[in-house]
Each structure stands twice: as structure tokens, then as C-alpha cells.
Design an enzyme around this catalytic site. Structure first.
Site, mmCIF file in Angstrom:
data_model
loop_
_atom_site.group_PDB
_atom_site.id
_atom_site.type_symbol
_atom_site.label_atom_id
_atom_site.label_comp_id
_atom_site.label_asym_id
_atom_site.label_seq_id
_atom_site.Cartn_x
_atom_site.Cartn_y
_atom_site.Cartn_z
ATOM 1 C CE1 TYR A 242 0.863 0.163 4.476
ATOM 2 C CE2 TYR A 242 -1.430 -0.281 4.811
ATOM 3 C CZ TYR A 242 -0.295 -0.045 5.009
ATOM 4 O OH TYR A 242 0.161 -0.139 6.508
ATOM 5 C CD GLU A 243 0.782 6.126 1.429
ATOM 6 O OE1 GLU A 243 -0.318 5.776 1.986
ATOM 7 O OE2 GLU A 243 0.651 7.342 0.781
#
Lengths: 598, 598
Positions: free
Chosen positions: B439-440
Site C-alpha cells: 500500500y501507499e
């Protein structure tokens, strides 16, 4: 859940085109394993695994096993699937016909195991443990013991376990506490607690035959004082049927990261009746005879889960639309291109392929050695196979599970955020795979076995048995028009393998810690070179087939591209392991135990 | 669960001895961040994390979040812990005093975040997302918007989210479908579905402020047509308090591999009232301004979970008795030696240490850049910091999470079979860590950002900003009596970094796929060299301290041994990444999409 399709084309590439299973079976007199039989087993096995086992994989993970007051219930559908497996005679495919098996070669049994492990790893643990126990009884049991247990275990109506680990010891079996007290009738009263017992208790079979390591009174200390016992869940009655309940019970099941549908049991033996198998105090040796099978089986879990992960990942990469190719839109009619256009997604997919297909070749080659060890007429041939097998087994176990874990993690990564969500099934493959580098002897132990016992322990003889094969291939193909670059790369690494071994061996004579300090990196180096050998063999076949222009060009080209990828992008990792080995033991041993906690 | 103790000695080594936080704070005019204040924050923060958050980590994982008809309930104790956090004023440590924050430097806030993330990664997501949303509002909101939302978010009584991802797009935000329809009063009606929204709904705060990417009517296609909106769960009443419920609701929560106590929500916006923040169609840029913080924060998860894993592993390695040392018994009075005597266990522990401590140095250095970017008087200094920050951020995010995953897996491996059992808590750290490379912005995206946008996009300028630092250090220390070998090794790699970049840059001019093909290996190479730079800096300090004979010799010796280990056993991996990069795009692009499925 990624849908599993048995990779029959790739399996056939290896068994027909690379390793000539059929010719070997003929040569070994395994005439039952006719091409028709092989095809029937592959196709029927695929059907069973794809249609019966695969659909239970995710639900089994979600539901897990249930424990209630000593009773273990497997997830919905597991019992029924097992009944179908028994009904189909699958458990006895490569077992001794004297006890009802089909007597087909081990390598054929391995193909079935691969499909089972790939479609449902947890489920596969139940028959997997049974076959392990069967092989110990077959090798070390008395005629009566074999007759009493093997027919039902071969059929699968009884299952088996291996009870080694205790709360305070796993690797170090010399310090087990389970005791065996002789009874007047020649049996023994077994008392103690075993943990991490896969399939120790469940609802799938009529009886469970535990193989238990325990110590006799006054046994020597350490591993030389361990004996092996058969402890059935239900004692056999006068007709040999499962009769009275024995004093062995499941105390609880573990809550684990993965393989949740495989019951991992605490087993309490409370003066349970057991029967010595093999010689007293030789129990560990008895257990070890079946380790080659079991360790290869564990290595297979890396391949199996990696294969299923690849199948999911490649489908997702073709379907998922996200961003445009750096060279311009490839699917201009769609809102974005499928992610398979992106080089990094391809890097991940090719890494997965290269390890999976290389590991499959390693496993099938190793399984052929099991056949030869078992069936070859010439003692020399059997011994040669046994030596190669001893050498390759720790590599199969550790390298295939390390790379299997990398592969399943990459498969999950390709799904992006969705890979982290249970519903998609990709993260389960990572969790299920994570145990494989640990159990059946941690990969650290495999590495010590390879370097310490097998390679240095044989004065390099076992290593040379394999590097000779590589050397011969490289010599024969040194001028190959398309592949000579790879041949040279492999030949150089093969030479380095020998030199590195000498260097470590010399260092170890001065300081025994050098073996432990080098072991894991040595095993990984060995794994990379071993897979390069098999990738070269596969590339040679693919190149031949293309030259013959016999069709399926896309398939053979894919093999060559994957071989290129392996040699250019994965094999260079071997050098990092060399550097780590050359750093020596001092880099590890200088700190005191207390300093580690600073 | 491995007990977490904030590694205050190691933290102080970096902030006091390597990076001189205090001197920097003085120079930047951050006089509130006095040495006493730093100590108070470290000690009180440690207490809160060790005593309040850590005990909720495993229970939070076991219980997970509950969803019932739009209502999300966090695990037992989470809400109370959050109330204590708010009460303690922890959320505003490094926030703007204009809205009630303490105004301390970002680097000090990072120390608190580290302790939170290490003691309870899932819990830390709630304030983590809030701070991300706060920074976007702070940077792009109007004065009214800041006044309306920031005071309560700074206090923590309101929390925040970032709503980017949709079912069909994560990386590719240009194709989002969420729409914003102008209302008569200047607000917008937001409609669409967002997924993977961390902290999207929960029971810990009085209001939840969503930052939502959506498209205005007739917005340009792609990323240039995205706007950012504030969408509160409860609309503000006339007094600025949480008033009427807005038309946004949680549709479900995800069932995930890890961070199970962090609510990952599907958020349905059904004509919800939203307020444009920043300029129309500039929403993605607004989101990106806060990405440096968020990506560093995600990188920290690799460090945090790695630290906790190390603490567990080292304790276990000292307690667990198994086998004897290869050089003879070390604990002859016990049935076996503690496993920390075994070289391979030490190899795993040292790998963990080397990555953790190296990553910590990288993170603290990067956090100081945030301070400088924010507070330095000279524009040139601010710009230089911003450039270094832009360069190091993708390395922090991706390298720290890749290595964090390796570290947590090693920690689990040291526990053997027990590592796989949930009760011990080691496998949770692996599961919690597994999302961080995803993620990110996946690590593949970070790699493209580093190589494509930052390095090649700046014609190498951003790279040279960092390699210059390395070059200067290596020049200054070229003749260092104890460390010149490491200096030479680093200098050579630093030179290679530049050459490699040129080579890839040239290749990319002919074929843009070369960037994607090289990116991940380029990032990993960069990470290994970057950590070598920080290990050299740490070794120089440790060597100085030993020369000064000022005490704590064991601590500084441990640093030197770990630096040796890093240079001799981990840094050689960089070469494998070079080889992979040099294999080029052709090794990845030759297969058709269909061939991948053969």
C-alpha cells in the site's frame, strides 16, 4: 481463490521430453507404468484435484479444524473428499502390491502428490503423513506389523502420523522425554506429550497409526537412546480390526498462521500401548530412512503453492487494467492496459515461472532417483542414485521452500491491495507456504545436513557425484550454437562450487563453526547452480524441438525466454551467497550472547 | 507476544551521537525541542506504547474489527487506548500550534510514531491516517477549512482518512469514477465507492474527516481531472460541532491477512456533501504533497515490525535450549545450549539487526530533512533538503518494507515451529508487515518514482545530491585506520551507482521499457548502498567512542560488528541487482501476454 488447473503440458514436457520417464520405467522393469497408465493417472488425478480438492481449499482455510474435548473435526467437505480419494485407490498408487498398492514407481506417485498439494495443501497433509508412516513401517516393521497395518494404510482407511517433537525439543530429538516402559506381553507403555503432530487426530479415517519416538528405560543419553514405536489410536482386536481405544488422546490443536485445515495436534500418551518397530535405540535411524521422501514432499509444497500462485497471478495480470504501457497504449479500446504489459509485472511473473519450472525439474529428477534406488538391478546404480538422492534432498527441501515463499509473495504482490484480502486467496498461499521452510527440519538444519554431513562428511564425494553430471553436460554442449553462453556460465559456477567447498572444508578443520556459518548460504548457492543445470537441460530440449520445427513453437520459445531470464536475472544471486560464505564465521561469532540484547 | 521495549539506547545513539538532533533543532530555531523535552517525549512515549498499546496488539489481531450494519467496532481496549492518547496530547506533538499542536519538529514526531508502530501497528493506523489528512488540509485548505477541522483533528477527537482507491483502480487514479456535482451553496454532492479506506469508519472518534478524490463534471480525462474534497462523516453545525450525519457510509470491512485491528473499509458516498480543497482538478497534486510523510510512515512499518520481531527473536534465542555448539557445550549444566550459540541463528539475528538499525538511521536522517524543509531560513537549504527528501522517500518506503518483511520472516524462523503458532505473536508481525510493500504505492511504483521521475527526470541531479554526500564522507575517511576497507567498498559502489544510472538512462532513451525493467532492482541496489552509507557513519561514531574510552564499550563494539556484518554479508547482494539491471528490458518483454499463460 485462484482456480487450479494441473499444469499437464509442463509436466509432460519434463516426463516425456526431458527425463524420459517412460524409457526409465522400461529399463527399471516397471512395466505397469505404461504410457497409457501414466496418462490415465495424470488425467484422473487432475480431475480429482481440480474438481474435488481445489474447491475446498479456501473454505478449509476459513473454517479451520475444530477441537472439542479430544475430538477433532476437519472442515466441511474434507471427510467426503477423503472418502473419494480412498474409493479411487489414490493412496496406494506407488505402494507395495503385497499390501494392496498399485506398485507404480515413486516418481508417478509424486505427480499425484504435486496436484494434490497444489490444489489443497492442508488436505494433502493427511495422506502425506500416512505415506510417511507407511514407508517407516515398510522399511522397519516386522512381517506381522506390516501385515497388521499396511493393507489398511495403503487403502487409506487408516491414516498415520509421525510423533517426534515435544514442547522442549524439535531439532534436538536427543533430549526427548517420552518414555516407553516394557509390558509383560512384549508391548510397551508409552507416556509423554508430543506437539505439532500433523493429522494426529481427525475424523477422516477409522484408525490412526502413530509412529512415536520414545526412550526405553536405561536407554543411552542422546540420539543413540531413542526407539520407535507403533501406537494405534484403536488397538487391534482379534480380527485385526480397530478395537478398544488406546490411551492416546489429542489435548488440543494449534492455532496457526496457515495450513489451517491441517490438524496440528498436541498428543498425550498416557501409558498407551505401543509396539517397538525396528531395533531398540535405533529409532532415529528408522525415522531418517523415510526422511528423503518426507523432505522431498515438503520441498514440493514450495512448488505446489508457487504453481497455484502463478496461475492466479498470470490471470490477474491479464485481466486487471491499470496504467498504460510505457511505449504507448496496448489496449486503446479499454480504459487502461492489462498490467501484464508492465515490465515489472513481467519480472515478477518470470521470477515465479523460473523458480516453479526449475523446481519442478529438480523434483522430478530427484523422484527418478527414488525409482532407481528402489528398482535398479545393479547395486552400483542403486548406490549412485542413493548418493545423489542424499545430496539433492536437503536442496529440494530448503531451496524449493525458500523460493516457493518468494514466489507466493510475488503472486500476492501482483494483486496489489487485493492480494492482502483473504477473499482472493493469494495471501493464503503465502501463509500455507510459510511453514515449509520450518518443519521437517528447518532450512538451517537442511543446510547443515548438506554441507556438514553430506558434502564435507563424504570428503566431497557426494558433491562430485552431482557436479560431474553438470561437468559432463557442459563439456558436451560447450559449442552449442545458441546456448554456449549459458553453458559457460554454468561451467564456471560448477567449478566455483568445488573450490568454495574446498575453502570451507579447510576453514572448518581449524574451526568447526565455519560449517554453521557457511551452511545456509552454501545451500542457497547450491540451489541456484542446481536449478541452472536443470534450466540448461530444459533449454537444450526446447532448442532441439524448435530446430525440428515440430510445432508448439510458442511453448518452446517460452521455455527459452524463461531460461534466459533465469540465467541473466536470478542466477547472479549466487555470487552474493559466495561473498557471504567467504565472510567466514568470525563475522557471526564475535558478539557475546549478551551483546545481541543491547 | 514478544514484549516490546522501546529501543531507547539505539534511538539516542542516532539522535545524540550520529545526527545531533539537538544541535539541529537549535540551528533551525526549534528551541521548544530542548534536550529535556526530547527526553520527556521519549520516556513518556515509551511508557504509553509499552504499557497501553503493546498489550492490545495480539488481542486486537485475534479479535479484529466488527462490522454491523454500517457500524464498525474496534477490538476491545482500542477505544480506551485512543482516549488516553488524546488525553496525553500525543496527536499534536509535531502539529501547528495555530491549531493546538505542540509545534515540535517532525523528526520528534517520528520517534513517537516509531514506538507506536512497533508496539501496535494496527492501532497506529488510526492516528497515522489522521495526520496524513491533517497535513493535506494544512497545506491546501482555506483558512476557514483549517479553522474548522484542524483543531479537533490535532487534538485527535476527530480522525481523518484518505479516500483514493476504487474497486477498478488503485495505482491508476486517472480512471476513478467517483463524481462531484456542484450544489447551489458552493458545496458538492459526492457519489461513488471507495475501497481499502483505512480507518474509514470506527468507534474511536466523534467525527471522521474524509479526504476524497473525485471528478468534477466535464473534468479533463486522466489525472489532470481529479479534485480533492473534504467529506465529513458528520456535517458541521452552526457551532462547528459534529452535527447531521452526511451521506457517507461504510458498506463493509475487508477480511485481511494482517493489520486485522485496522478497519479497512468500503466507503459508499451517496451524494454526500463535500467541500473542494485546493484548486479544482489539482487534487492529485494536493494528495502528493502529503505523500512524503505517508510514504516515510509506511517505510517505518518495516522498521517497527522488524524491531519488535528482533526483540522477540533475541530473547527466544537466549532461552531456547537446543543442540550443542559445534565447538563444544556452552551451557554444560543444561540439557542443551541456548540456540544463540549456533552460527546460523546469529546470522539471522545479525541480518535483522543490520537492517533494523540501518533502516532506523535512514529514517531519522530523512525525518531531519522534513524539519529542514519546514524550518530552515535559507531557501537554498530548504530546497536541498526537499530534493534529498524526494530522492530518499521511495527508498525509505520500498527498501524499509522489503527488508522489514525479510526481518520479520527471519524472526519467525528463529522460533522454529513455534514461530508458525499464533500464540507466540511472531507470525502476526509477518502478516502485519506484508501490506507495507503493497500500500501507499506498491514498491514497484516506488521504484518507478525513484528511477523514472526522481533520478532520470532530474537528469541525475537528485541522485547526485545524495551521492555527493557519500563521496564527501568517503574522501574524508579514505585513510581511516580501522574503517578504510569499508570506505573503499562504499566509494566503489557509489561510483557504480552513477555509472549504472547513466547506462540505464542511455538505454531508456532508446526504449522507455528499460526504466520499468530496471526499476525495482535499481531501487534495491540504491537501498543497499544507502544503508552502507549510514552504517559507515554509525561505525565512525562507534569507533570514535571506543577510541575515547568513554564507556559502554560493548554497545559500540556491537555496532562495529554489525557494520562488519552488513558490509561483508549483506551489501554484496547489491551486485546481483546490478546484474539483473544489466539484463535489460529484452529479458522481460519478449514473451507475448498469451505465452505467460502457456
Amino acid at each position: 481463490m485462484p482456480e487450479y488447473k494441473a499444469p499437464l503440458r509442463d509436466m509432460r514436457f519434463l516426463i516425456d521430453e526431458v527425463f524420459d520417464f517412460s524409457g526409465r520405467y522400461q529399463a527399471l522393469g516397471a512395466t505397469d507404468a505404461s504410457p497409457d497408465m501414466v496418462s490415465a493417472i495424470l488425467e484422473e488425478g487432475a480431475k480429482f484435484c481440480e474438481q474435488v480438492l481445489a474447491p475446498l481449499n479456501r473454505s478449509g482455510d476459513e473454517e479451520g479444524c475444530h477441537f472439542d474435548n479430544g475430538v477433532v473435526t476437519t472442515p466441511k467437505g474434507f471427510k467426503e473428499a477423503y472418502a473419494q480419494y480412498v474409493e479411487g485407490g489414490w493412496n496406494g498408487v506407488s505402494s507395495d502390491p503385497a499390501y494392496g498398492g498399485q506398485g507404480l514407481p515413486h516418481s508417478l506417485g509424486l505427480l499425484v502428490s504435486e496436484m494434490i498439494g497444489a490444489s489443497n495443501c492442508s488436505w494433502g497433509m493427511y495422506p502425506g503423513l500416512t505415506r510417511g508412516a507407511m514407508s517407516a513401517i515398510h522399511a522397519h516393521g516386522s512381517a506381522e506389523q506390516k501385515q497388521a497395518y499396511l493393507p489398511r494404510m495403503t487403502a487409506g482407511t487408516w491414516t498415520g502420523t509421525m510423533c517426534l517433537t515435544e514442547p522442549h525439543c524439535g531439532t534436538d530429538l536427543g533430549i526427548i522425554k517420552t518414555r516407553a516402559q516394557p509390558n509383560a506381553d512384549g508391548s510397551y507403555a508409552i507416556s509423554g506429550t508430543k506437539i505439532f503432530i500433523s493429522a494426529g487426530e481427525h475424523d477422516m479415517s477409522e484408525n490412526i497409526i502413530h509412529l512415536v519416538l520414545a526412550k526405553l528405560p536405561d536407554a543411552p543419553a542422546g540420539t543413540k537412546g531413542i526407539s520407535l514405536f507403533i501406537v494405534p489410536k484403536f488397538l487391534l482386536d482379534a480380527h485385526g480390526e480397530a478395537g478398544a481405544r488406546n490411551a492416546v488422546a489429542c489435548g488440543s490443536i494449534e492455532h496457526k498462521m496457515g495450513i489451517k485445515a491441517s490438524a496440528t495436534c498436541v498428543m498425550n500418551f498416557d501409558g498407551a500401548t505401543g509396539y517397538l518397530i525396528g531395533e531398540a535405540n535405533k529409532g532415529l535411524a528408522c525415522m531418517f530412512t523415510m526422511m528423503n521422501h518426507a523432505r522431498l514432499g515438503t520441498g514440493m509444497q514450495g512448488l505446489c503453492l508457487g504453481e497455484t500462485s502463478y496461475q492466479g497471478a498470470v490471470r490477474y495480470a491479464q485481466d486487471r487494467l491499470q496504467m498504460r504501457a510505457l511505449t504507448g497504449p496496448k489496449a486503446p479500446d479499454k480504459p487502461a492496459d492489462p498490467i501484464i504489459v508492465h515490465p515489472d509485472v513481467r519480472r515478477m511473473l518470470l521470477t515465479m515461472r523460473a523458480f516453479n519450472e526449475g523446481n519442478r525439474a529438480l523434483a522430478y529428477f530427484t523422484a527418478q532417483l527414488l525409482d532407481i534406488e528402489d528398482l535398479a538391478e545393479a547395486a552400483e546404480e542403486r548406490e549412485q542414485a542413493a548418493n545423489l538422492l542424499a545430496f539433492l534432498t536437503p536442496i529440494c527441501k530448503a531451496f524449493m521452500t525458500e523460493t516457493g515463499l518468494e514466489v507466493t509473495n510475488l503472486g500476492m504482490q501482483i494483486y496489489g491491495g487485493h492480494g492482502f484480502i483473504r477473499e482472493w486467496g493469494m495471501e493464503q498461499l503465502v501463509r500455507d507456504c510459510r511453514i515449509a521452510p520450518i518443519y521437517e527440519g528447518t532450512n538451517g538444519i537442511q543446510a547443515l545436513d548438506l554441507l556438514g554431513r553430506k558434502v564435507l562428511g563424504s570428503q566431497g564425494k557426494l558433491l562430485m557425484g552431482f557436479t560431474k553430471l553438470i561437468h559432463q553436460l557442459c563439456q558436451a554442449q560447450a559449442e552449442h550454437p545458441q546456448l554456449k553462453g549459458k553453458v559457460a556460465q554454468l561451467a564456471a559456477l560448477n567449478k566455483q562450487w568445488g573450490e568454495l567447498t574446498q575453502k570451507v572444508g579447510m576453514a572448518a578443520m581449524k574451526n568447526p563453526e565455519e560449517v554453521g556459518a557457511a551452511a545456509v548460504d552454501y545451500l542457497m548457492f547450491s540451489g541456484y547452480v542446481t536449478l541452472a543445470y536443470f534450466w540448461l537441460r530444459m533449454a537444450l530440449v526446447a532448442q532441439d524441438k524448435l530446430a525440428q520445427n515440430s510445432g508448439e513453437a510458442a511453448f518452446y520459445e517460452t521455455k527459452l525466454v524463461t531460461a534466459d531470464f533465469y540465467f541473466s536475472r536470478l542466477l547472479p544471486r549466487a555470487a552474493a551467497h559466495v561473498a557471504a560464505i567467504e565472510a567466514g564465521a568470525d563475522s557471526l561469532m564475535r558478539l557475546s550472547a549478551e551483546q545481541f540484547a543491547l
